[in-house]
Design an enzyme around this catalytic site. Sequence first.
Site, PDB file in Angstrom:
ATOM      1  N   TYR A   1       0.801  -1.140  -0.007  1.00 33.28           N
ATOM      2  CA  TYR A   1       0.130  -0.148  -0.184  1.00 33.28           C
ATOM      3  C   TYR A   1       0.932   1.228  -0.016  1.00 33.28           C
ATOM      4  O   TYR A   1       1.896   1.344   0.631  1.00 33.28           O
ATOM      5  CB  TYR A   1      -0.872   0.086   1.332  1.00 33.28           C
ATOM      6  CG  TYR A   1      -1.669   1.401   1.404  1.00 33.28           C
ATOM      7  CD1 TYR A   1      -2.980   1.358   0.819  1.00 33.28           C
ATOM      8  CD2 TYR A   1      -1.095   2.474   2.045  1.00 33.28           C
ATOM      9  CE1 TYR A   1      -3.787   2.751   0.968  1.00 33.28           C
ATOM     10  CE2 TYR A   1      -1.750   3.660   1.894  1.00 33.28           C
ATOM     11  CZ  TYR A   1      -3.038   3.552   1.524  1.00 33.28           C
ATOM     12  OH  TYR A   1      -3.780   4.927   1.423  1.00 33.28           O
TER      13      TYR A   1
ATOM     14  N   GLU B   1      -3.385   7.607  -4.335  1.00 32.47           N
ATOM     15  CA  GLU B   1      -3.400   6.149  -3.656  1.00 32.47           C
ATOM     16  C   GLU B   1      -3.225   5.092  -4.506  1.00 32.47           C
ATOM     17  O   GLU B   1      -3.968   5.009  -5.501  1.00 32.47           O
ATOM     18  CB  GLU B   1      -4.493   5.909  -2.824  1.00 32.47           C
ATOM     19  CG  GLU B   1      -4.445   4.637  -1.906  1.00 32.47           C
ATOM     20  CD  GLU B   1      -6.053   4.378  -1.524  1.00 32.47           C
ATOM     21  OE1 GLU B   1      -6.833   4.131  -1.855  1.00 32.47           O
ATOM     22  OE2 GLU B   1      -6.051   4.588  -0.148  1.00 32.47           O
TER      23      GLU B   1
END
Length: 388
Positions: free
Chosen positions: A109, A197
Amino acid sequence: MNIHEYQAKQLFKSYGINVPNGQMATTKQEAVNIYTQLNVESVVVKAQAHTGGRGKAGGVKLVSSASAVEEASDQILGMTLVTKQTGAEGKLIEKVLVEETSQIEREIYLSLLVDRETANVVCVASKEGGTEIEELAEHSPEKIAKEYISIHTGIRSFHINALAKQLEIPKPLMKEFRSFCQNLYYLFITHDCSMVEINPLVITKDQHIIALDGKVGFDDNALYRHSEIQKLRDEKEEDPREAQAAQEGFSYVSLDGNIGCMVNGAGLAMGTMDMIKSFGGEPANFLDVGGSADAQKVASAFKLILSDESVKAVLVNIFGGIMKCDVIAEGLITAVKELNVSIPLVVRLEGTNVEIGKKILENSGLKIQAASTFAKAARQVVQLANQA
Ligand code: GDP
Ligand code: MN
């Protein structure tokens, strides 16, 4: 403003960030054509909507034949995708991204955000990608690393080294990871992004770094500097009430509660929401009608609030400064009559000509509850909303 994954990936690519080969399709035939052109064993067909959690909701399918591509895109196109982020009404899917699959060794992530508190860009990263970061933050916050990057000096080796250590990037991949970080940061800064993101950022079995997903948000106040980004806007993805409010010149944000709020001034609007919350209520919206709102504006603000079916009671909290309270009261009465408002309405007025304003409301014969203080108004509207 947010953009779709396929648009984010085009942007990534133009900044030297690796993404899988692929293209967007709006029909199953187009999807099959893309599969044929890609000339690979298997592809992933992904629903395009401004939401995460598509995988778990059936919006991401791995397939390995033309007929399976056709079937998968037929299922996804036209479906209403309900994810954790969309709410129960879901999102109608009109586009899919068809791209070659990647051989995943690890999912990471990584995101860049603006940290308002420290006025830095913050890079949030975790070795455990793929899952939702909110969940990870709740259960294992120690697995999340944060690197604060000053916008004056930009991203430096020490930031990248610290991230690499946390993410356990293998040595031979460091060169690629370094340029990935620099490119992503440069993209973020040059486009006035509010967030980028990538979840998951993938280390492939053949040892490359690929952005398998992409979510990009831009600062609306800086959009005037980026005409090429404005063209990526998808109005269908925007809250219709927010779009209408922008057109009429109000600041409006939809929220999840059941108390509609009409307030003048952003500070008072925030104070009103806090006050409602402190009495156990939940605001349905943030609405600042502006300091110089007239009767017409009050009426259209009302329409906007009432078009939200979850609104069970409305609190009007207005300070009569530039506009006098008696003028506001007249405007309110006109709007309530015109719109045939049937849900409870609590009004708190303060400021110039407040006594005359209150008299006008009292004498109107309408079911308007005038409150004498801010706190009383908030308590009253919370009670009414709970009873409804
Ligand atoms: P999201 O659920 O909306 O965040 O959609 P993602 O693009 O992140 O995809 C969800 C998950 O699907 C990823 O975390 C991967 O595990 C899986 N996935 C997506 N593309 C591929 C691929 O090319 N190969 C493999 N093996 N899995 C993939
Ligand atoms: Mn994802």
